[in-house]
Design a protein around this motif. Structure first.
Motif, short mmCIF file in Angstrom:
data_model
loop_
_atom_site.label_atom_id
_atom_site.label_comp_id
_atom_site.label_asym_id
_atom_site.label_seq_id
_atom_site.Cartn_x
_atom_site.Cartn_y
_atom_site.Cartn_z
N THR A 45 0.55 -3.56 5.17
CA THR A 45 0.08 -2.34 5.84
C THR A 45 -0.85 -1.51 4.96
OG1 THR A 45 2.09 -1.29 5.03
CG2 THR A 45 2.13 -2.10 7.30
N GLY A 46 -1.09 -1.95 3.72
CA GLY A 46 -1.92 -1.18 2.79
C GLY A 46 -3.40 -1.48 2.98
N LEU A 47 -4.23 -0.82 2.17
CA LEU A 47 -5.68 -1.02 2.28
C LEU A 47 -6.06 -2.48 2.03
CD1 LEU A 47 -7.38 1.97 0.40
CD2 LEU A 47 -7.21 1.56 2.86
N VAL A 48 -5.54 -3.03 0.95
CA VAL A 48 -5.87 -4.43 0.61
C VAL A 48 -5.17 -5.38 1.59
CG1 VAL A 48 -5.71 -6.21 -1.18
CG2 VAL A 48 -6.24 -3.86 -1.82
N ILE A 63 6.72 -4.29 -7.92
CA ILE A 63 7.24 -5.16 -6.85
C ILE A 63 6.89 -6.62 -7.13
CG2 ILE A 63 7.03 -5.69 -4.37
CD1 ILE A 63 6.75 -2.58 -4.04
N SER A 88 -10.90 4.80 -2.95
CA SER A 88 -10.06 3.76 -2.32
C SER A 88 -9.50 2.79 -3.36
CB SER A 88 -10.82 3.00 -1.24
OG SER A 88 -11.93 2.35 -1.81
N GLY A 100 -5.98 3.11 -3.67
CA GLY A 100 -5.21 2.85 -2.45
C GLY A 100 -5.33 4.00 -1.46
N GLN A 101 -4.48 3.95 -0.45
CA GLN A 101 -4.49 4.94 0.62
C GLN A 101 -4.38 6.37 0.06
OE1 GLN A 101 -4.66 3.47 3.90
NE2 GLN A 101 -5.39 5.56 4.21
N SER A 124 7.42 1.11 7.05
CA SER A 124 6.64 0.34 8.03
C SER A 124 7.47 -0.71 8.78
CB SER A 124 5.48 -0.38 7.33
OG SER A 124 4.74 0.51 6.59
N ALA A 144 6.32 -4.98 4.11
CA ALA A 144 5.89 -3.69 3.56
C ALA A 144 7.15 -2.89 3.22
CB ALA A 144 4.99 -2.96 4.55
N SER A 145 6.99 -1.59 3.05
CA SER A 145 8.15 -0.76 2.67
C SER A 145 8.99 -0.42 3.91
CB SER A 145 7.68 0.51 1.97
OG SER A 145 7.19 1.42 2.93
N ASN A 194 -14.86 -2.72 -3.13
CA ASN A 194 -13.67 -2.97 -3.97
C ASN A 194 -12.49 -3.51 -3.19
OD1 ASN A 194 -14.05 -0.08 -3.13
ND2 ASN A 194 -11.90 0.07 -3.73
N ILE A 195 -12.42 -3.20 -1.88
CA ILE A 195 -11.29 -3.69 -1.10
C ILE A 195 -11.54 -5.14 -0.66
CG2 ILE A 195 -9.87 -3.31 0.98
CD1 ILE A 195 -9.62 -1.06 -1.01
N GLY A 246 2.85 -6.13 1.40
CA GLY A 246 1.92 -4.97 1.34
C GLY A 246 0.94 -5.06 2.49
N SER A 288 0.05 -7.51 -2.29
CA SER A 288 -0.85 -6.38 -2.54
C SER A 288 -0.02 -5.11 -2.46
CB SER A 288 -2.00 -6.36 -1.55
OG SER A 288 -1.51 -6.31 -0.23
N THR A 289 0.91 -4.99 -3.38
CA THR A 289 1.76 -3.80 -3.44
C THR A 289 1.51 -3.10 -4.77
OG1 THR A 289 3.52 -5.32 -4.06
CG2 THR A 289 3.59 -4.46 -1.84
N1 LIG Z 1 -7.58 -0.58 -3.65
C1 LIG Z 1 -8.28 -1.38 -4.46
O1 LIG Z 1 -9.51 -1.24 -4.64
C2 LIG Z 1 -7.61 -2.49 -5.20
C3 LIG Z 1 -8.40 -3.45 -5.82
C4 LIG Z 1 -7.81 -4.47 -6.54
C5 LIG Z 1 -6.44 -4.52 -6.61
N2 LIG Z 1 -5.68 -3.59 -6.00
C6 LIG Z 1 -4.23 -3.71 -6.12
O2 LIG Z 1 -3.68 -4.09 -4.86
C7 LIG Z 1 -2.41 -3.51 -4.68
C8 LIG Z 1 -2.38 -2.73 -3.38
O3 LIG Z 1 -3.38 -1.74 -3.37
P1 LIG Z 1 -3.78 -0.93 -2.05
O4 LIG Z 1 -5.03 -0.25 -2.40
O5 LIG Z 1 -3.74 -1.81 -0.83
O6 LIG Z 1 -2.55 0.14 -1.97
P2 LIG Z 1 -1.98 0.90 -0.70
O7 LIG Z 1 -3.02 1.15 0.32
O8 LIG Z 1 -1.28 2.08 -1.26
O9 LIG Z 1 -0.88 -0.12 -0.07
C9 LIG Z 1 0.33 -0.42 -0.70
C10 LIG Z 1 1.12 -1.41 0.14
O10 LIG Z 1 2.33 -1.72 -0.57
C11 LIG Z 1 3.43 -1.56 0.35
N3 LIG Z 1 4.67 -1.21 -0.34
C12 LIG Z 1 4.97 -0.11 -1.04
N4 LIG Z 1 6.25 -0.15 -1.48
C13 LIG Z 1 6.76 -1.33 -1.04
C14 LIG Z 1 8.03 -1.95 -1.16
N5 LIG Z 1 9.03 -1.39 -1.82
N6 LIG Z 1 8.20 -3.17 -0.57
C15 LIG Z 1 7.21 -3.78 0.10
N7 LIG Z 1 5.96 -3.22 0.25
C16 LIG Z 1 5.76 -2.01 -0.32
C17 LIG Z 1 2.98 -0.44 1.27
O11 LIG Z 1 3.77 -0.42 2.43
P3 LIG Z 1 3.89 0.92 3.34
O12 LIG Z 1 2.61 1.03 4.11
O13 LIG Z 1 5.07 0.61 4.21
O14 LIG Z 1 4.12 2.05 2.40
C18 LIG Z 1 1.53 -0.88 1.51
O15 LIG Z 1 1.52 -1.93 2.45
C19 LIG Z 1 -2.15 -2.68 -5.96
O16 LIG Z 1 -1.46 -3.48 -6.90
C20 LIG Z 1 -3.54 -2.40 -6.47
O17 LIG Z 1 -3.56 -2.17 -7.87
C21 LIG Z 1 -6.22 -2.59 -5.27
#
Ligand SMILES: NC(=O)c1ccc[n+]([C@@H]2O[C@H](COP(=O)([O-])OP(=O)(O)OC[C@H]3O[C@@H](n4cnc5c(N)ncnc54)[C@H](OP(=O)(O)O)[C@@H]3O)[C@@H](O)[C@H]2O)c1
Length: 330
Positions: free
Chosen positions: A12-15, A77, A159, A162-163, A41, A37-38, A309-310, A10, A72-73
């Motif tokens: 490339t995601g926010l976290v 996953i 946020s 996520g994104q 990416s 990542a997916s 939060n991030i 994960g 962090s997906t």
């Molecule tokens: N945001 C928060 O405040 C926060 C706080 C605590 C916990 N979390 C947890 O952290 C996790 C990620 O959150 P986020 O906010 O960073 O979400 P996000 O910005 O949507 O990022 C999701 C990440 O997962 C990757 N991904 C999606 N499908 C995939 C696959 N099939 N195989 C491999 N990678 C894959 C995405 O890759 P692509 O870019 O290629 O799509 C991206 O890198 C979640 O479980 C969330 O509940 C988030």
């Protein structure tokens, strides 16, 4: 000191992107880094530690040789791929909700219970973002006065979704139709985060209840929560109300908070000094203010907590767990 082989799923995601930044910031000794990542990416180039790394998709055997993999997906996953890391001999630090309440997985906020990982399996769960920022304050109150009952009310930024949440807020601010949240988040707060359960609470609310108990090792602590999405991009605010067994002393509590690293008291309301998202954004501090006696019970305190939060709510807490384990190993 030995360098470590680390994977980030994960990336490339926010976290995930914040985790990468923090590996540098926390000076983690990285020998080998693999980014996942997916499909979308695949092949993306990310610069870290002065080198370029290419993003891969997950494949059987991709975790071979990795000491730690940070996920962090999302829960789906993590559920499939995290056990494969352990099979290859590595530790998992997982940001999703998948393993948080599993008996054999530690749920860690390093300042409170880092050592829990020593008696559990090699999958370590990172708590929910709102839980992390509150539980440190609750722990302080509990150590001083013994907490009897907790009530949380959150004000969670987009946020946290996520994104997709950030894109939705921007879309709504540009007067386009909402398609991710059930209402136009630019025009209202939304008292719904995650799915509703049959008890009338949402999953997000029950995460705060159950995770607080697990981190504090107090399985009978009385807790309730209401989680609300608000139209700001980052940082969560939480009203924390604690009823106490022993008499509350404002001076004792404030003196104690002043001694804690990364907890900052901002509490001069007359001069408009209190925790805000603007102050919390981009750092690992937990800001506390509006501290006052709860008028609705004999022995209670009400306060407002804000944090990014991030960062502390996700990426920083995960990297602090990593650093803690590395320090223990060395
Ligand atoms: N945001 C928060 O405040 C926060 C706080 C605590 C916990 N979390 C947890 O952290 C996790 C990620 O959150 P986020 O906010 O960073 O979400 P996000 O910005 O949507 O990022 C999701 C990440 O997962 C990757 N991904 C999606 N499908 C995939 C696959 N099939 N195989 C491999 N990678 C894959 C995405 O890759 P692509 O870019 O290629 O799509 C991206 O890198 C979640 O479980 C969330 O509940 C988030």
């Amino acid at each position: 000191m030995k360098g470590y082989s680390i994977g980030v799923v994960g990336a490339t995601g926010l976290v995930g992107r914040t985790i990468l930044k923090l590996l540098e910031e926390y000076q983690i000794n990285v020998d080998n880094l693999k980014l996942f990542a997916s499909d979308k990416s695949k092949g993306k180039r990310i610069k870290l530690f002065g080198k370029y790394y290419y993003v891969e998709t997950l494949y059987e055997g991709c975790f071979k040789g990795l000491d730690f993999v940070l996920f962090s997906t999302g829960a789906k996953i993590s559920k499939i791929w995290a056990p494969k890391v352990v099979k290859e001999g590595g530790y998992v630090i997982d940001n999703s909700s998948c393993f948080r309440m599993k008996r054999n997985c530690a749920l860690i906020v390093p300042e409170i219970n880092l050592n829990d990982y020593k008696t559990k399996c090699k999958i370590i769960a990172n708590p929910n973002c709102s839980t992390i920022q509150c539980v440190l304050i609750v722990k302080t109150l509990d150590d001083l006065f013994q907490v009897k009952r907790i009530n949380y009310t959150t004000y969670q930024s987009v946020s946290g979704s996520g994104q997709k949440g950030i894109i939705e807020l921007k879309r709504c601010l540009n007067h386009k139709n909402h398609c991710f949240y059930p209402y136009d988040i630019s025009k209202t707060v939304i008292p719904e985060i995650d799915e509703f359960l049959i008890n009338g609470y949402t999953k997000e609310e029950m995460k705060m209840v159950e995770e607080t108990r697990k981190i504090l090792h107090k399985k009978n602590l009385k807790i309730s929560a209401t989680c609300v999405r608000v139209p700001i991009e980052s940082c969560h605010g939480v009203v924390v109300r604690c009823e106490l067994v022993n008499e509350y002393s404002d001076q004792v509590f404030r003196n104690k908070l002043e001694t804690l690293e990364n907890i900052i008291v901002l509490d001069d309301p007359v001069n408009h000094i209190y925790p805000t998202s603007v102050i919390a954004k981009g750092n690992d501090n937990i800001y506390v203010g509006r501290i006052r006696k709860d008028l609705s019970c004999k022995n209670g305190v009400l306060l407002f907590v804000t944090s990014d939060n991030i960062r502390k709510g996700a990426a920083s807490n995960a990297v602090q767990i990593l650093k803690g384990i590395i320090n223990n190993i060395n």
